[in-house]
Every structure is written in structure tokens, then in C-alpha cells.
Design an enzyme around this catalytic site. Structure first.
Site, PDB file in Angstrom:
ATOM      1  N   GLU A 183     -30.150 -26.794  -6.244  1.00 21.24           N
ATOM      2  CA  GLU A 183     -30.758 -28.125  -6.094  1.00 21.24           C
ATOM      3  C   GLU A 183     -30.147 -28.856  -5.671  1.00 21.24           C
ATOM      4  O   GLU A 183     -29.465 -29.432  -7.284  1.00 21.24           O
ATOM      5  CB  GLU A 183     -31.745 -27.931  -7.114  1.00 21.24           C
ATOM      6  CG  GLU A 183     -32.459 -29.593  -6.886  1.00 21.24           C
ATOM      7  CD  GLU A 183     -33.250 -30.141  -6.485  1.00 21.24           C
ATOM      8  OE1 GLU A 183     -34.129 -31.154  -5.720  1.00 21.24           O
ATOM      9  OE2 GLU A 183     -34.393 -28.387  -5.460  1.00 21.24           O
ATOM     10  N   SER A 198     -33.917 -36.874  -4.173  1.00 22.52           N
ATOM     11  CA  SER A 198     -33.001 -36.386  -5.065  1.00 22.52           C
ATOM     12  C   SER A 198     -31.263 -37.103  -4.179  1.00 22.52           C
ATOM     13  O   SER A 198     -31.430 -37.809  -3.612  1.00 22.52           O
ATOM     14  CB  SER A 198     -32.627 -34.441  -4.716  1.00 22.52           C
ATOM     15  OG  SER A 198     -32.597 -35.022  -3.167  1.00 22.52           O
ATOM     16  N   THR A 202     -40.049 -27.749  -1.749  1.00 18.00           N
ATOM     17  CA  THR A 202     -39.469 -26.729  -1.232  1.00 18.00           C
ATOM     18  C   THR A 202     -40.839 -26.508   0.432  1.00 18.00           C
ATOM     19  O   THR A 202     -40.987 -25.338   1.761  1.00 18.00           O
ATOM     20  CB  THR A 202     -39.344 -24.885  -1.386  1.00 18.00           C
ATOM     21  OG1 THR A 202     -37.999 -24.965  -1.547  1.00 18.00           O
ATOM     22  CG2 THR A 202     -39.135 -23.686  -0.037  1.00 18.00           C
ATOM     23  N   ASP A 230     -34.743 -38.116  -8.192  1.00 17.11           N
ATOM     24  CA  ASP A 230     -35.002 -36.620  -8.837  1.00 17.11           C
ATOM     25  C   ASP A 230     -33.679 -36.206  -8.839  1.00 17.11           C
ATOM     26  O   ASP A 230     -32.318 -37.054  -9.129  1.00 17.11           O
ATOM     27  CB  ASP A 230     -35.510 -35.325  -7.878  1.00 17.11           C
ATOM     28  CG  ASP A 230     -35.332 -33.778  -7.898  1.00 17.11           C
ATOM     29  OD1 ASP A 230     -35.768 -33.867  -8.809  1.00 17.11           O
ATOM     30  OD2 ASP A 230     -35.425 -33.455  -7.183  1.00 17.11           O
ATOM     31  N   HIS A 231     -33.128 -34.360  -9.714  1.00 15.60           N
ATOM     32  CA  HIS A 231     -32.419 -34.156  -9.860  1.00 15.60           C
ATOM     33  C   HIS A 231     -30.295 -34.834  -9.702  1.00 15.60           C
ATOM     34  O   HIS A 231     -30.084 -35.219  -8.920  1.00 15.60           O
ATOM     35  CB  HIS A 231     -31.781 -32.696  -9.422  1.00 15.60           C
ATOM     36  CG  HIS A 231     -32.797 -31.969 -10.196  1.00 15.60           C
ATOM     37  ND1 HIS A 231     -32.210 -30.911 -11.028  1.00 15.60           N
ATOM     38  CD2 HIS A 231     -33.738 -31.865  -9.279  1.00 15.60           C
ATOM     39  CE1 HIS A 231     -33.780 -30.312 -10.987  1.00 15.60           C
ATOM     40  NE2 HIS A 231     -34.606 -30.354 -10.275  1.00 15.60           N
ATOM     41  N   ASN A 233     -42.795 -31.134 -10.019  1.00 12.86           N
ATOM     42  CA  ASN A 233     -41.918 -31.382  -8.759  1.00 12.86           C
ATOM     43  C   ASN A 233     -42.496 -30.043  -7.396  1.00 12.86           C
ATOM     44  O   ASN A 233     -42.333 -28.850  -7.578  1.00 12.86           O
ATOM     45  CB  ASN A 233     -40.521 -31.010  -8.285  1.00 12.86           C
ATOM     46  CG  ASN A 233     -39.859 -32.328  -9.423  1.00 12.86           C
ATOM     47  OD1 ASN A 233     -40.838 -32.825 -10.427  1.00 12.86           O
ATOM     48  ND2 ASN A 233     -38.139 -32.045  -9.427  1.00 12.86           N
ATOM     49  N   HIS A 285     -35.478 -22.622  -8.654  1.00 14.88           N
ATOM     50  CA  HIS A 285     -35.472 -24.164  -7.382  1.00 14.88           C
ATOM     51  C   HIS A 285     -36.130 -22.733  -5.865  1.00 14.88           C
ATOM     52  O   HIS A 285     -35.142 -21.674  -5.952  1.00 14.88           O
ATOM     53  CB  HIS A 285     -34.229 -24.393  -7.508  1.00 14.88           C
ATOM     54  CG  HIS A 285     -34.640 -25.883  -8.695  1.00 14.88           C
ATOM     55  ND1 HIS A 285     -33.565 -25.896  -9.130  1.00 14.88           N
ATOM     56  CD2 HIS A 285     -35.488 -26.210  -8.987  1.00 14.88           C
ATOM     57  CE1 HIS A 285     -34.010 -27.006  -9.937  1.00 14.88           C
ATOM     58  NE2 HIS A 285     -35.313 -27.319  -9.692  1.00 14.88           N
ATOM     59  N   GLY A 286     -35.913 -23.552  -5.314  1.00 15.87           N
ATOM     60  CA  GLY A 286     -36.195 -22.742  -4.068  1.00 15.87           C
ATOM     61  C   GLY A 286     -37.698 -22.049  -3.745  1.00 15.87           C
ATOM     62  O   GLY A 286     -38.555 -21.778  -3.883  1.00 15.87           O
ATOM     63  N   SER A 340     -42.458 -23.372  -6.448  1.00 18.08           N
ATOM     64  CA  SER A 340     -42.746 -23.114  -5.011  1.00 18.08           C
ATOM     65  C   SER A 340     -43.470 -21.789  -5.916  1.00 18.08           C
ATOM     66  O   SER A 340     -42.005 -20.994  -6.503  1.00 18.08           O
ATOM     67  CB  SER A 340     -41.720 -23.340  -4.066  1.00 18.08           C
ATOM     68  OG  SER A 340     -41.187 -24.804  -3.878  1.00 18.08           O
ATOM     69  N   HIS A 360     -40.284 -27.966 -12.730  1.00 14.34           N
ATOM     70  CA  HIS A 360     -39.125 -27.518 -11.781  1.00 14.34           C
ATOM     71  C   HIS A 360     -39.589 -26.619 -11.293  1.00 14.34           C
ATOM     72  O   HIS A 360     -40.435 -25.163 -12.236  1.00 14.34           O
ATOM     73  CB  HIS A 360     -37.944 -28.005 -12.635  1.00 14.34           C
ATOM     74  CG  HIS A 360     -37.846 -29.341 -12.346  1.00 14.34           C
ATOM     75  ND1 HIS A 360     -36.510 -29.925 -11.612  1.00 14.34           N
ATOM     76  CD2 HIS A 360     -38.655 -30.162 -13.926  1.00 14.34           C
ATOM     77  CE1 HIS A 360     -37.223 -30.986 -12.098  1.00 14.34           C
ATOM     78  NE2 HIS A 360     -37.439 -31.109 -13.225  1.00 14.34           N
TER      79      HIS A 360
END
Length: 340
Positions: free
Chosen positions: A169, A53, A274, A95-96, A271, A212-213, A252, A249
Site C-alpha cells: 500500500e 493516501s 482496489t 490513509d496509510h 477500506n 492489500h491489493g 478486496s 483493511h
């Protein structure tokens, strides 16, 4: 095996789509986490994707200069050498990357690979991501068109995120709300702007409630069945079945059923950051707590060099992260599917 060539990477993605499995895409921030990723893929007999990233690249560039391009290039060159010792194919990905970081990250890396290709070499990275999810869709796709053409010239695949993924992110933040779902109209506009392969291959990060996260089950409503609606809507208009290579994406905490549905509906890349961050850090924390009087010089003592030697706790971290990646390959059905 060496880092995957553009031809091999295309074959990897084709095999995943046909076989309804996906490659874990593991974010790395150091040679240690890179080795953990390579080890996990090798132990699972799975090809895979390693990605960096903008924040990871800045960290790799060193805190003195924090140069993203230097950090990304340095680890990629290291990966090209060390990956030859592993019996799997590995693709390198960035990544991003939001709009304000394109000139300091993706565009220079694309230019570097384009020069390599002109000189008869393979590109340094096999794919790059443009994250235009904070822009209007029109602006997002206009930039994507420019990047896709440059990527095509460098034999590189572009990944685009056309609508927001929730959470945060590397500084790109979106609220968790009902806007986190790509529409069929969004998908059709993407196909109209970027084509369906004839202008260059791209991966599509569509939104189906992803965040995300870290989140607990029930806090986020994922609708991976939406991917079928997107594909069917575009297929009906353009006459091409299974038109997109989807990316998952914010995975997690996803359930096995959610992952399975995503795979059935065209996801070829998922992806994972985390969970592998935690897997890497947890045994290090355990080692420090259990050996605090060895890693610290307490009450005038000298500590225990074997306890604070970075190799001691680094090996534990690598083993744990590799095990989590093996688990991911089984969840995504890529285990045992390496190109022989």
C-alpha cells in the site's frame, strides 16, 4: 449536508458500532473520484468516509511539485464546498502514513487543523492514520501516543495500525505469512499505551490475515473472528466491553460471510480502494476500445471530439464507481443508515 463535524463523526462511529454496520472508506485521487464517492453514498442513503493516501495526495499535488500536503488540503477544501450538495454526512480521512512520511504529511495536516480549531473553526480532516506496522510495536505505540495527543487537541480521531497487513500500500510492503495476525497481548499493550478513549478516540486496524491489493478467494486466510478474541481479552483486563473501534483493511475479494463476521465483531470502517479503482477504470477502457477511431487521429483524420472529450468517458467512470460504492454500502449494512 456539509462535511461531518467532529461531533457528527463521533455519532457516525457510535451508530455503526451499536448497529453492527460499517462505513465504506473510499480512496480518492481526484475531483472525479471524489464526486463518484459522494454520488455513491448519496444514492445508497449512506453516510461515509472519503480518504486520501500519501500516494493519492502526492498525485493530487501535481507531478511538478508532488507536494502531499498541498494535494490533500486542496481536495479537502474542494470537498468541504461540494459535499454541501449531497444529503449525507461525509468524513474526510488520510490513509496509510508510514514513519518516513509523517513530517511531510500527517504532522503538518494535524497542525493545520489545530490552528483552525483554535480559531473557532472545524478541523480540515476528521481523522488521520498512522501506519506504524513496519516498526516495532513499542516504537509504533510511542509515536501513536504523540500523534493521539495532537489529534485530541484538534478534535480529530487517530487511526493506528499496530501489526502488519500483507501486500503493498503506497510503498509499505509486508509479506503474506503467519505473522499477519494481531495477538491479544498486542491489543492489551495498545490499550495500555493509548487508553480506551480517555486520552483521545482512535480507530484500530488490527490484523486478521488481511492483504492489500487483489487476490482470489482461497489465497488468503482471513480470521475476522479473531477481533472478538482481541476485544474480549482487553475487556477482561480493563473492564470495558467492546473496547475498540476496528478497521478492516485489505478487504478486496472478501466473502460476504467474512465481512458479516467482521461487522459482528466491532468493525466500523472498511477500506475500499482496489475494487473502486477497477470500477472507475473499466468503462474508460471500454470506451477507448470501442471508440478507438474517435479518440485517436488515425490515418490523417481528426478523430471525434465528442469521443475524446474527458467529460464523455469521465461520466461513465463516475457512474460505474458510484455503483460499486452502493454495492459496498449494502455489503457493510450502512445503506439507508444516514443521519437525518
Amino acid at each position: 449536508m456539509p462535511i461531518a463535524t467532529p461531533e457528527v463523526y463521533n455519532e457516525m462511529l457510535d451508530r455503526a458500532k451499536a448497529g453492527k454496520f460499517a462505513y465504506p472508506a473510499i480512496n480518492v485521487t481526484s475531483s472525479q473520484t471524489l464526486n463518484a464517492a459522494l454520488r455513491g453514498f448519496a444514492e445508497a442513503e449512506s453516510d461515509g468516509i472519503v480518504q486520501i493516501s500519501t500516494g493519492g495526495a502526492e498525485f493530487l499535488g501535481g507531478q511538478y511539485s508532488k507536494d502531499m500536503v498541498t494535494g490533500a488540503v486542496a481536495l479537502a477544501e474542494y470537498a468541504h464546498i461540494i459535499a454541501e450538495k449531497y444529503p449525507v454526512q461525509i468524513a474526510l480521512h488520510t490513509d496509510h502514513c508510514p514513519k518516513d512520511k509523517l513530517d511531510g504529511y500527517v504532522r503538518p495536516l494535524l497542525a493545520l487543523s489545530e490552528e483552525r480549531v483554535k480559531a473557532g473553526r472545524t478541523p480540515l480532516f476528521q481523522s488521520h492514520m498512522w501506519d506504524g506496522s513496519a516498526e516495532t510495536l513499542a516504537d509504533n505505540l510511542a509515536i501513536a501516543q504523540e500523534l493521539l495527543e495532537q489529534a485530541r487537541r484538534a478534535n480529530i480521531i487517530l487511526e493506528v495500525e499496530i501489526t502488519p497487513t500483507g501486500g503493498e500500500e503506497d510503498g509499505v510492503t509486508h509479506e503474506i505469512n503467519d505473522e499477519l495476525y494481531t495477538t491479544v497481548d498486542d491489543a492489551i499493550r495498545t490499550a495500555e499505551a493509548l487508553g480506551l478513549g480517555e486520552k483521545g478516540r482512535y480507530l484500530l486496524a488490527a490484523s486478521f490475515g488481511n492483504v492489500h491489493g487483489v487476490y482470489k478467494p482461497g489465497n488468503v486466510v482471513l480470521r475476522p473472528e479473531l477481533l472478538k478474541d482481541l476485544a474480549d481479552g482487553v475487556a477482561a483486563k480493563f473492564g470495558k466491553q467492546s473496547p475498540f473501534d476496528f478497521v478492516f483493511h485489505g478487504g478486496s475479494g472478501s466473502t460476504e460471510q467474512e465481512i458479516r463476521t467482521a461487522l459482528e465483531n466491532g468493525v466500523v470502517k472498511m477500506n475500499i480502494d482496489t475494487d473502486t479503482q477497477y470500477a472507475f477504470t473499466r468503462p474508460v477502457a471500454g470506451h477507448m476500445f470501442q471508440n478507438y477511431d474517435g479518440v485517436l487521429k488515425i490515418d490523417g483524420e481528426v478523430g471525434n471530439k465528442k469521443a475524446y472529450d474527458p467529460r464523455t468517458w469521465g461520466k461513465l467512470a463516475e457512474t460505474s464507481m458510484a455503483a460499486r460504492i452502493v454495492e459496498a454500502t449494502h455489503n457493510l449494512r450502512s445503506a439507508g443508515n444516514r443521519i437525518k
